[in-house]
Design a protein around this motif. Sequence first.
Motif, PDB file in Angstrom:
ATOM      1  N   THR A  28       6.448   1.514  -8.845  1.00 13.35           N
ATOM      2  CA  THR A  28       7.471   1.671  -9.873  1.00 13.35           C
ATOM      3  C   THR A  28       8.416   2.836  -9.617  1.00 13.35           C
ATOM      4  O   THR A  28       9.394   2.994 -10.343  1.00 13.35           O
ATOM      5  CB  THR A  28       6.804   1.872 -11.249  1.00 13.35           C
ATOM      6  OG1 THR A  28       5.969   3.042 -11.210  1.00 13.35           O
ATOM      7  CG2 THR A  28       5.975   0.662 -11.637  1.00 13.35           C
ATOM      8  N   GLN A  29       8.150   3.650  -8.595  1.00 13.44           N
ATOM      9  CA  GLN A  29       9.030   4.770  -8.297  1.00 13.44           C
ATOM     10  C   GLN A  29      10.150   4.340  -7.356  1.00 13.44           C
ATOM     11  O   GLN A  29      10.048   3.327  -6.677  1.00 13.44           O
ATOM     12  CB  GLN A  29       8.242   5.922  -7.672  1.00 13.44           C
ATOM     13  CG  GLN A  29       7.261   6.579  -8.628  1.00 13.44           C
ATOM     14  CD  GLN A  29       6.666   7.846  -8.045  1.00 13.44           C
ATOM     15  OE1 GLN A  29       6.535   7.994  -6.846  1.00 13.44           O
ATOM     16  NE2 GLN A  29       6.296   8.764  -8.917  1.00 13.44           N
ATOM     17  N   ALA A  30      11.220   5.137  -7.350  1.00 14.61           N
ATOM     18  CA  ALA A  30      12.383   4.782  -6.542  1.00 14.61           C
ATOM     19  C   ALA A  30      12.074   4.798  -5.054  1.00 14.61           C
ATOM     20  O   ALA A  30      12.546   3.949  -4.293  1.00 14.61           O
ATOM     21  CB  ALA A  30      13.535   5.734  -6.854  1.00 14.61           C
ATOM     22  N   SER A  31      11.278   5.768  -4.619  1.00 14.17           N
ATOM     23  CA  SER A  31      10.982   5.906  -3.205  1.00 14.17           C
ATOM     24  C   SER A  31       9.564   5.425  -2.908  1.00 14.17           C
ATOM     25  O   SER A  31       8.620   5.796  -3.620  1.00 14.17           O
ATOM     26  CB  SER A  31      11.119   7.368  -2.772  1.00 14.17           C
ATOM     27  OG  SER A  31      12.436   7.838  -3.009  1.00 14.17           O
ATOM     28  N   PRO A  32       9.389   4.603  -1.875  1.00 14.30           N
ATOM     29  CA  PRO A  32       8.033   4.167  -1.505  1.00 14.30           C
ATOM     30  C   PRO A  32       7.219   5.325  -0.962  1.00 14.30           C
ATOM     31  O   PRO A  32       7.761   6.315  -0.467  1.00 14.30           O
ATOM     32  CB  PRO A  32       8.291   3.108  -0.427  1.00 14.30           C
ATOM     33  CG  PRO A  32       9.622   3.481   0.154  1.00 14.30           C
ATOM     34  CD  PRO A  32      10.424   4.050  -0.977  1.00 14.30           C
ATOM     35  N   ARG A  33       5.921   5.209  -1.067  1.00  8.49           N
ATOM     36  CA  ARG A  33       5.010   6.236  -0.560  1.00  8.49           C
ATOM     37  C   ARG A  33       3.955   5.584   0.309  1.00  8.49           C
ATOM     38  O   ARG A  33       3.599   4.423   0.120  1.00  8.49           O
ATOM     39  CB  ARG A  33       4.340   6.985  -1.722  1.00  8.49           C
ATOM     40  CG  ARG A  33       5.286   7.808  -2.571  1.00  8.49           C
ATOM     41  CD  ARG A  33       4.518   8.447  -3.715  1.00  8.49           C
ATOM     42  NE  ARG A  33       3.489   9.349  -3.229  1.00  8.49           N
ATOM     43  CZ  ARG A  33       3.518  10.670  -3.365  1.00  8.49           C
ATOM     44  NH1 ARG A  33       4.537  11.247  -3.970  1.00  8.49           N
ATOM     45  NH2 ARG A  33       2.534  11.424  -2.916  1.00  8.49           N
ATOM     46  N   GLU A  34       3.433   6.375   1.241  1.00  6.14           N
ATOM     47  CA  GLU A  34       2.391   5.878   2.130  1.00  6.14           C
ATOM     48  C   GLU A  34       0.999   6.063   1.554  1.00  6.14           C
ATOM     49  O   GLU A  34       0.052   5.408   1.989  1.00  6.14           O
ATOM     50  CB  GLU A  34       2.473   6.594   3.487  1.00  6.14           C
ATOM     51  CG  GLU A  34       3.763   6.329   4.263  1.00  6.14           C
ATOM     52  CD  GLU A  34       3.921   4.875   4.630  1.00  6.14           C
ATOM     53  OE1 GLU A  34       2.900   4.233   4.963  1.00  6.14           O
ATOM     54  OE2 GLU A  34       5.060   4.372   4.584  1.00  6.14           O
ATOM     55  N   ASP A  35       0.872   6.958   0.567  1.00  2.00           N
ATOM     56  CA  ASP A  35      -0.467   7.283   0.071  1.00  2.00           C
ATOM     57  C   ASP A  35      -0.860   6.522  -1.190  1.00  2.00           C
ATOM     58  O   ASP A  35      -2.019   6.143  -1.353  1.00  2.00           O
ATOM     59  CB  ASP A  35      -0.591   8.797  -0.163  1.00  2.00           C
ATOM     60  CG  ASP A  35       0.499   9.341  -1.074  1.00  2.00           C
ATOM     61  OD1 ASP A  35       1.493   8.641  -1.337  1.00  2.00           O
ATOM     62  OD2 ASP A  35       0.358  10.494  -1.523  1.00  2.00           O
ATOM     63  N   PHE A  36       0.084   6.291  -2.096  1.00  2.00           N
ATOM     64  CA  PHE A  36      -0.234   5.617  -3.355  1.00  2.00           C
ATOM     65  C   PHE A  36       0.867   4.646  -3.753  1.00  2.00           C
ATOM     66  O   PHE A  36       2.041   4.849  -3.442  1.00  2.00           O
ATOM     67  CB  PHE A  36      -0.399   6.637  -4.498  1.00  2.00           C
ATOM     68  CG  PHE A  36      -1.717   7.368  -4.489  1.00  2.00           C
ATOM     69  CD1 PHE A  36      -2.811   6.874  -5.180  1.00  2.00           C
ATOM     70  CD2 PHE A  36      -1.855   8.556  -3.793  1.00  2.00           C
ATOM     71  CE1 PHE A  36      -4.020   7.540  -5.170  1.00  2.00           C
ATOM     72  CE2 PHE A  36      -3.054   9.234  -3.779  1.00  2.00           C
ATOM     73  CZ  PHE A  36      -4.146   8.729  -4.474  1.00  2.00           C
ATOM     74  N   VAL A  37       0.463   3.607  -4.476  1.00  2.00           N
ATOM     75  CA  VAL A  37       1.388   2.739  -5.185  1.00  2.00           C
ATOM     76  C   VAL A  37       1.300   3.114  -6.661  1.00  2.00           C
ATOM     77  O   VAL A  37       0.220   3.058  -7.252  1.00  2.00           O
ATOM     78  CB  VAL A  37       1.022   1.245  -4.987  1.00  2.00           C
ATOM     79  CG1 VAL A  37       1.735   0.377  -6.009  1.00  2.00           C
ATOM     80  CG2 VAL A  37       1.367   0.796  -3.579  1.00  2.00           C
ATOM     81  N   TRP A  38       2.433   3.533  -7.219  1.00  2.00           N
ATOM     82  CA  TRP A  38       2.474   3.843  -8.656  1.00  2.00           C
ATOM     83  C   TRP A  38       2.634   2.523  -9.402  1.00  2.00           C
ATOM     84  O   TRP A  38       3.718   1.973  -9.511  1.00  2.00           O
ATOM     85  CB  TRP A  38       3.644   4.776  -8.947  1.00  2.00           C
ATOM     86  CG  TRP A  38       3.263   6.198  -9.161  1.00  2.00           C
ATOM     87  CD1 TRP A  38       3.311   6.888 -10.338  1.00  2.00           C
ATOM     88  CD2 TRP A  38       2.773   7.133  -8.192  1.00  2.00           C
ATOM     89  NE1 TRP A  38       2.876   8.189 -10.160  1.00  2.00           N
ATOM     90  CE2 TRP A  38       2.551   8.359  -8.848  1.00  2.00           C
ATOM     91  CE3 TRP A  38       2.498   7.047  -6.826  1.00  2.00           C
ATOM     92  CZ2 TRP A  38       2.061   9.489  -8.192  1.00  2.00           C
ATOM     93  CZ3 TRP A  38       2.016   8.158  -6.164  1.00  2.00           C
ATOM     94  CH2 TRP A  38       1.801   9.361  -6.843  1.00  2.00           C
ATOM     95  N   ALA A  39       1.527   2.006  -9.929  1.00  2.00           N
ATOM     96  CA  ALA A  39       1.517   0.665 -10.515  1.00  2.00           C
ATOM     97  C   ALA A  39       1.471   0.722 -12.035  1.00  2.00           C
ATOM     98  O   ALA A  39       0.856   1.624 -12.624  1.00  2.00           O
ATOM     99  CB  ALA A  39       0.316  -0.117  -9.988  1.00  2.00           C
ATOM    100  N   ASP A  40       2.113  -0.240 -12.675  1.00  2.00           N
ATOM    101  CA  ASP A  40       1.978  -0.374 -14.119  1.00  2.00           C
ATOM    102  C   ASP A  40       0.535  -0.737 -14.467  1.00  2.00           C
ATOM    103  O   ASP A  40      -0.180  -1.371 -13.675  1.00  2.00           O
ATOM    104  CB  ASP A  40       2.916  -1.471 -14.636  1.00  2.00           C
ATOM    105  CG  ASP A  40       4.379  -1.051 -14.623  1.00  2.00           C
ATOM    106  OD1 ASP A  40       4.647   0.158 -14.754  1.00  2.00           O
ATOM    107  OD2 ASP A  40       5.243  -1.938 -14.490  1.00  2.00           O
TER     108      ASP A  40
END
Length: 316
Positions: free
Chosen positions: A234-246
Amino acid sequence: MRIAKTGFRDLRIVLAALFALLSWSVAIAGDGWPRTFVNVDGSRTEIPAKPQRILSTSVSTTGTLLAIGAPVVASGSAANGKFFAQWASVAKERGVENAWPAGKVDLEAVYATRPDLIVVTASGAGSARDMLDAFRQVAPTVLIDDGGVSWQALATQLGTATGREAEAAAAIADFDAYAAAARAKLRIPAGKANIISFNGAGQSNPIARTGGPHAALLTALGFTLEDPDPAWHTQASPREDFVWADYERLVDLTAETTFLLRVDDSKAAAFLNDPVLANLPSVKKRQVYGLGVDSFRIDYFSGKEIIDGIMKKFGT
């Protein structure tokens, strides 16, 4: 003739002095100093000599500096004004001063510390990136990014900046041996595992990705990690460590074992008793565990705490 001899003697003195200076410079260069550190933004920092007084502006970086024996004299703390619990006792033993809480940089404290190296992280609550120019008026300042990278990778970078490459390699080897010894004694539950920072309804619930440091540690212990769908982020920038999920995305997880960040087993009940999550395989199997109260940020110290906690649950 006397003047000529005097001139020749003076020339020899000058040449000897130049030779001595050249020899000293070569010795310093051979010892690795001065050296140039490439910052995360591509800029370069010249570090003239091996640091003896390091100021770490972010609490998230300090644990790794302590793990490699770097001479940290002061550090920023967490937003609550405290050091991370997993290494707070080490910082106390080494006399590390608490410079300021996250988000409240004190330039007077910077000058009072008299650092010969300042370490700044580019992201996170403790980032003081906007103060780089001010810091560089005080001492050589390096910019790293400790978000999403393993503590081992960070230790290697900081080892280069501080001249403690051997100490960094030793800390990594010690940790790897500790994990390998634990793995040999573990009985891993069948199926996959996932790692969730559980915040409940109405909030993002970060899920560890297989490329992140949390997944790497559990994989080293023998677990197979479920990888969340990057499209859930859900964040603007992707990350390699976590997915910010609803919160609603949690029902799509399929792993038979769930580890929860930032809590111990006593706080796993909130996840186990959530009616929306009742059909998750890990909930049905009652295989939901706290990864530890200090598990949100993995460093040398919290990593060993996590290993110890998993040994208590699954050790033979």
